[in-house]
Scaffold this motif. Sequence first.
Motif, PDB file in Angstrom:
ATOM      1  N   CYS A 217      10.504 -13.102   1.679  1.00 28.05           N
ATOM      2  CA  CYS A 217       9.251 -12.487   1.237  1.00 28.05           C
ATOM      3  C   CYS A 217       8.383 -13.458   0.436  1.00 28.05           C
ATOM      4  CB  CYS A 217       9.533 -11.234   0.408  1.00 28.05           C
ATOM      5  SG  CYS A 217      10.111  -9.844   1.401  1.00 28.05           S
ATOM      6  N   GLY A 218       8.993 -14.502  -0.120  1.00 27.61           N
ATOM      7  CA  GLY A 218       8.222 -15.549  -0.764  1.00 27.61           C
ATOM      8  C   GLY A 218       7.785 -15.227  -2.183  1.00 27.61           C
ATOM      9  N   GLY A 219       7.142 -16.199  -2.799  1.00 28.84           N
ATOM     10  CA  GLY A 219       6.771 -16.111  -4.207  1.00 28.84           C
ATOM     11  C   GLY A 219       5.665 -15.126  -4.502  1.00 28.84           C
ATOM     12  N   GLN A 220       4.868 -14.743  -3.485  1.00 26.89           N
ATOM     13  CA  GLN A 220       3.780 -13.806  -3.757  1.00 26.89           C
ATOM     14  C   GLN A 220       4.292 -12.430  -4.170  1.00 26.89           C
ATOM     15  OE1 GLN A 220       0.931 -13.671  -0.559  1.00 26.89           O
ATOM     16  NE2 GLN A 220       0.252 -15.772  -0.880  1.00 26.89           N
ATOM     17  N   VAL A 221       5.561 -12.126  -3.899  1.00 27.31           N
ATOM     18  CA  VAL A 221       6.147 -10.863  -4.326  1.00 27.31           C
ATOM     19  C   VAL A 221       6.069 -10.724  -5.840  1.00 27.31           C
ATOM     20  CG1 VAL A 221       8.360  -9.658  -4.572  1.00 27.31           C
ATOM     21  CG2 VAL A 221       7.671 -10.517  -2.352  1.00 27.31           C
ATOM     22  N   CYS A 222       6.262 -11.817  -6.559  1.00 17.36           N
ATOM     23  CA  CYS A 222       6.276 -11.733  -8.019  1.00 17.36           C
ATOM     24  C   CYS A 222       4.971 -12.196  -8.666  1.00 17.36           C
ATOM     25  CB  CYS A 222       7.456 -12.537  -8.578  1.00 17.36           C
ATOM     26  SG  CYS A 222       7.508 -14.271  -8.099  1.00 17.36           S
ATOM     27  N   THR A 223       3.973 -12.580  -7.877  1.00 19.23           N
ATOM     28  CA  THR A 223       2.723 -13.066  -8.475  1.00 19.23           C
ATOM     29  C   THR A 223       1.486 -12.251  -8.080  1.00 19.23           C
ATOM     30  OG1 THR A 223       2.412 -14.636  -6.634  1.00 19.23           O
ATOM     31  CG2 THR A 223       3.594 -15.438  -8.584  1.00 19.23           C
ATOM     32  N   THR A 224       1.634 -11.307  -7.181  1.00 18.06           N
ATOM     33  CA  THR A 224       0.481 -10.562  -6.674  1.00 18.06           C
ATOM     34  C   THR A 224      -0.062  -9.584  -7.720  1.00 18.06           C
ATOM     35  OG1 THR A 224       1.188 -10.740  -4.374  1.00 18.06           O
ATOM     36  CG2 THR A 224      -0.259  -8.900  -4.914  1.00 18.06           C
ATOM     37  N   PRO A 225      -1.374  -9.542  -7.927  1.00 13.41           N
ATOM     38  CA  PRO A 225      -1.981  -8.591  -8.872  1.00 13.41           C
ATOM     39  C   PRO A 225      -1.758  -7.144  -8.433  1.00 13.41           C
ATOM     40  CG  PRO A 225      -3.498 -10.377  -8.357  1.00 13.41           C
ATOM     41  CD  PRO A 225      -2.360 -10.504  -7.397  1.00 13.41           C
ATOM     42  N   ASP A 226      -2.063  -6.220  -9.349  1.00  7.94           N
ATOM     43  CA  ASP A 226      -1.816  -4.815  -9.060  1.00  7.94           C
ATOM     44  C   ASP A 226      -2.945  -4.210  -8.238  1.00  7.94           C
ATOM     45  OD1 ASP A 226      -3.881  -4.540 -10.898  1.00  7.94           O
ATOM     46  OD2 ASP A 226      -2.525  -4.026 -12.540  1.00  7.94           O
TER      47      ASP A 226
ATOM     48  N   MET B 174      -5.024  -7.310   7.123  1.00  7.64           N
ATOM     49  CA  MET B 174      -6.065  -7.358   6.110  1.00  7.64           C
ATOM     50  C   MET B 174      -5.429  -7.292   4.715  1.00  7.64           C
ATOM     51  SD  MET B 174      -8.574  -7.665   8.136  1.00  7.64           S
ATOM     52  CE  MET B 174     -10.023  -7.464   7.090  1.00  7.64           C
ATOM     53  N   ALA B 175      -6.260  -7.540   3.714  1.00  2.00           N
ATOM     54  CA  ALA B 175      -5.755  -7.663   2.344  1.00  2.00           C
ATOM     55  C   ALA B 175      -5.024  -6.407   1.874  1.00  2.00           C
ATOM     56  CB  ALA B 175      -6.908  -7.983   1.398  1.00  2.00           C
ATOM     57  N   ASP B 176      -5.533  -5.227   2.251  1.00  3.99           N
ATOM     58  CA  ASP B 176      -4.925  -4.002   1.751  1.00  3.99           C
ATOM     59  C   ASP B 176      -3.494  -3.842   2.269  1.00  3.99           C
ATOM     60  OD1 ASP B 176      -5.131  -1.512   0.259  1.00  3.99           O
ATOM     61  OD2 ASP B 176      -5.056  -0.511   2.208  1.00  3.99           O
ATOM     62  N   ASP B 177      -3.275  -4.123   3.548  1.00  2.00           N
ATOM     63  CA  ASP B 177      -1.919  -4.024   4.092  1.00  2.00           C
ATOM     64  C   ASP B 177      -1.009  -5.100   3.502  1.00  2.00           C
ATOM     65  OD1 ASP B 177      -2.039  -1.775   5.719  1.00  2.00           O
ATOM     66  OD2 ASP B 177      -2.923  -2.880   7.389  1.00  2.00           O
ATOM     67  N   ARG B 178      -1.577  -6.276   3.278  1.00  2.00           N
ATOM     68  CA  ARG B 178      -0.797  -7.343   2.666  1.00  2.00           C
ATOM     69  C   ARG B 178      -0.340  -6.926   1.266  1.00  2.00           C
ATOM     70  NH1 ARG B 178       2.817 -11.236   3.186  1.00  2.00           N
ATOM     71  NH2 ARG B 178       2.489 -13.030   1.831  1.00  2.00           N
ATOM     72  N   ARG B 179      -1.246  -6.346   0.487  1.00  2.00           N
ATOM     73  CA  ARG B 179      -0.890  -5.890  -0.860  1.00  2.00           C
ATOM     74  C   ARG B 179       0.173  -4.798  -0.812  1.00  2.00           C
ATOM     75  NH1 ARG B 179      -0.959  -1.866  -3.793  1.00  2.00           N
ATOM     76  NH2 ARG B 179      -2.018  -0.589  -2.239  1.00  2.00           N
ATOM     77  N   LYS B 180       0.032  -3.852   0.100  1.00  2.00           N
ATOM     78  CA  LYS B 180       1.001  -2.757   0.201  1.00  2.00           C
ATOM     79  C   LYS B 180       2.398  -3.285   0.527  1.00  2.00           C
ATOM     80  CE  LYS B 180      -2.214   0.905   1.614  1.00  2.00           C
ATOM     81  NZ  LYS B 180      -2.645   1.784   2.748  1.00  2.00           N
ATOM     82  N   LEU B 181       2.475  -4.235   1.438  1.00  2.00           N
ATOM     83  CA  LEU B 181       3.778  -4.782   1.793  1.00  2.00           C
ATOM     84  C   LEU B 181       4.401  -5.517   0.613  1.00  2.00           C
ATOM     85  CD1 LEU B 181       5.968  -5.379   3.922  1.00  2.00           C
ATOM     86  CD2 LEU B 181       4.734  -7.492   4.435  1.00  2.00           C
ATOM     87  N   LEU B 182       3.617  -6.312  -0.084  1.00  2.00           N
ATOM     88  CA  LEU B 182       4.151  -7.053  -1.224  1.00  2.00           C
ATOM     89  C   LEU B 182       4.572  -6.118  -2.357  1.00  2.00           C
ATOM     90  CD1 LEU B 182       1.652 -10.067  -1.230  1.00  2.00           C
ATOM     91  CD2 LEU B 182       4.077 -10.108  -0.599  1.00  2.00           C
ATOM     92  N   ALA B 183       3.812  -5.035  -2.564  1.00  2.00           N
ATOM     93  CA  ALA B 183       4.193  -4.057  -3.582  1.00  2.00           C
ATOM     94  C   ALA B 183       5.515  -3.379  -3.206  1.00  2.00           C
ATOM     95  CB  ALA B 183       3.088  -3.014  -3.755  1.00  2.00           C
ATOM     96  N   PHE B 184       5.656  -3.046  -1.931  1.00  2.00           N
ATOM     97  CA  PHE B 184       6.899  -2.443  -1.455  1.00  2.00           C
ATOM     98  C   PHE B 184       8.079  -3.402  -1.657  1.00  2.00           C
ATOM     99  CE2 PHE B 184      10.094  -1.714   1.797  1.00  2.00           C
ATOM    100  CZ  PHE B 184      10.248  -0.334   1.815  1.00  2.00           C
ATOM    101  N   ALA B 185       7.889  -4.659  -1.258  1.00  2.00           N
ATOM    102  CA  ALA B 185       8.966  -5.645  -1.384  1.00  2.00           C
ATOM    103  C   ALA B 185       9.319  -5.897  -2.840  1.00  2.00           C
ATOM    104  CB  ALA B 185       8.548  -6.943  -0.698  1.00  2.00           C
ATOM    105  N   ARG B 186       8.319  -5.946  -3.706  1.00  2.00           N
ATOM    106  CA  ARG B 186       8.572  -6.162  -5.127  1.00  2.00           C
ATOM    107  C   ARG B 186       9.407  -5.018  -5.699  1.00  2.00           C
ATOM    108  NH1 ARG B 186       3.301  -6.682  -8.299  1.00  2.00           N
ATOM    109  NH2 ARG B 186       3.112  -4.510  -7.621  1.00  2.00           N
ATOM    110  N   ASP B 187       9.045  -3.790  -5.345  1.00  2.00           N
ATOM    111  CA  ASP B 187       9.793  -2.638  -5.851  1.00  2.00           C
ATOM    112  C   ASP B 187      11.200  -2.590  -5.261  1.00  2.00           C
ATOM    113  OD1 ASP B 187       9.854  -0.551  -7.610  1.00  2.00           O
ATOM    114  OD2 ASP B 187       8.786   0.871  -6.339  1.00  2.00           O
ATOM    115  N   LEU B 188      11.345  -3.028  -4.033  1.00  2.00           N
ATOM    116  CA  LEU B 188      12.642  -3.044  -3.362  1.00  2.00           C
ATOM    117  C   LEU B 188      13.565  -4.114  -3.912  1.00  2.00           C
ATOM    118  CD1 LEU B 188      14.289  -1.902  -0.856  1.00  2.00           C
ATOM    119  CD2 LEU B 188      13.288  -3.818   0.430  1.00  2.00           C
ATOM    120  N   LEU B 189      12.989  -5.258  -4.325  1.00  2.00           N
ATOM    121  CA  LEU B 189      13.806  -6.439  -4.626  1.00  2.00           C
ATOM    122  C   LEU B 189      13.767  -6.895  -6.077  1.00  2.00           C
ATOM    123  CD1 LEU B 189      12.692  -8.498  -1.499  1.00  2.00           C
ATOM    124  CD2 LEU B 189      14.898  -7.349  -1.796  1.00  2.00           C
TER     125      LEU B 189
END
Length: 506
Positions: A382-391, A415-430
Motif C-alpha cells: 500500500c506504500g507510504g501514502q497510507v500514513c501521510t494522506t490528509p483527512d 480520481m482523487a476521491d477514490d484514491r483517498r477512500k482506498l488509502l483511508a480504508f487501508a490505513r484503518d485496516l493496517l
Amino acid sequence: MIRTGAQYLESIRDGREVYINGERVRDVPTHPMFKPLVDIRARIYDMQWEARTRDVMTFTQDGEVNGIGNKLPITQEDWWDKRRATDCVLREIGGVVTRVGDETVGEMWSLFDGQDVLNEVDPRFSENIRNHIDKVLHHDPFHVSANTDPKGDRSKPPQAQDPDMLLHVVKETDAGLVVRGAKYETAAAYANQAFTKPTIADWGDSTYSDYAVGFICDLGSPGIKFICRTGFAGQRPAADYPLSSRFDEVEALVIFDDVLIPWENVLFYRHTRAAMFIRATLHRYSAFAFVQRSLAFADMLIGAALFNVRQTGLDTQQAVREKLAQLAVYREGINAHLTAAITLSERSPSGLAMPNQSLLYAGRVLACSQLHEAMHIARELCGGQVCTTPDAASFAHPDTRPWLDKFYTINAEWMADDRRKLLAFARDLLNSDYAGHRLAFQLFAQSPPYAHLAAVYRNFDWDGPLEFVKRSAGLSDTVLSPATRATADRPLARGGDTGTTPRAAE
C-alpha cells in the motif's frame, strides 16, 4: 423462532448497568460507541427474514424457521450451510465481525458432547445443557462467551489472594448459586446471555472447587455491571476511519456482584473434571467460525493491496507480484484448512459432525501466527501514502481541494476521491488503533498462541508417522506398544483445545 432486529434492540433495553468512557450509558442501542455493532447484529436478525437472504440464513424444522448458526451440526452439509451463511453476513455488512453469536454458541455443543461427564456429578446438569441448546435454537438470543478472569497474581492460587480474582460461588440457595468475581467479555454489553465458564485448568489437589462452575448468565440479571473499554466508533470521522467507525466490537469487564444463577442455568458446579473437560474441548466447534473470519480478513488485506498497486501501475512488477502471491498463499492456506476440516469431518462422542480437529486447529495456528506478517506485506504494497494522506475534510476544503485533486488523481479511472477512500480504508485496516486492537484480539480471542499449539499437539495423529518410520527403519513391534506411548498427553476427549495452566488467557 427467529426474531427481528427490532425485537433484539428492545431485548437489551433492560436497565442493565453499562459504563463506557467515564459515563453511565442510558440507552445501549443508541450510544455512539455501541450503535454500529448493535445495528449490525440487528441487521443479521433481519437478514433471516428478508426474501433475498433468508434461504441461506435459516432452515425449517417441524414447521418452525430457525437460524443456521444455531443449528446443531449433525451432517457435513450443516457445516457447508453455516459457512455459506457466515459468508453471506460478512458480504452484506462489508466487513468482519466475530462475536455475533454463531462463533460462541458452538462452545455449548462441546458440553453436549460431555453429558456423561456432567452426569457423574448430577444428571440435572446434562438436562440443563440440552434445554439451553434447545432454547438458543428456538428463542434466538444473542449468545456470547465469558472465559477469562482478572486472575490477579498468577504465581499464587486463587485461595491465597483476593478470591474474587477468579469467578466463584459464594453461596448455594434453593433458587440457585450466588456468584462473585469478574470476566472479560467481548460484546457482552449488548448481548442477551453468556456461556460463563472457568479459565483455570490446574486444579491441584482439589477434587471439588467453588471455582469449577459453568453456567448460562442472563446479562440483564441484577448485580451485573459492565465496565467497557472506550470504543473507536464515534471518536473520529467515518470518512477517515471506515472500519473502526463500524466494526469495533467493544469488550467489557463484567462484574458479578453476588449474582443469582438459577439452578436451571447451571451446567456444572464443584466438579473439576467437568471444568477440565470444557477447557479441553471448548473450541472444537467454535474455532471453525473464528478461522472463517480470518479468511475474510485475509481477503480484505489482498483487496486493499491489489487495488493500490493497480492504481499506481505497479502490479506488473515481479517483486510486487511475489508479495501478492505471499498474501494469496496465506489466504489459501486458511481456506484449505477450513475446506478440509469439513470434508474430513469426524463424528463426535455425542454423534455430532465435528470438523476434523487436527486440520481445524492447524488452520487456526496458521491464521493467527502469520497474520502480523500478512499485514506487514499489505503495508508494503500500500506504500507510504497510507500514513501521510490528509483527512477527508482537507479533500473537501475549497482552499486545499484543488491541490489534493491534482496530486491524488492518478488517471481517468482513478480520481482523487477514490484514491483517498482506498488509502483511508487501508490505513484503518493496517495502521490505526483499531488495526492494532484487531491484531491483538485475533491473537488471544480464543486462547493464547501456546494453547493453540497445544491443541494441535493433542489432536494430531502421531501414530501415523511413527508407524511409517517403524516400518521403514525396521524397528521392533515393542516401540509402538501401549506401554511406551505417552498416554498422559492424550486429551480428556479427542477434539480438544486446552488451557493447561491458570495462566491461559481464556
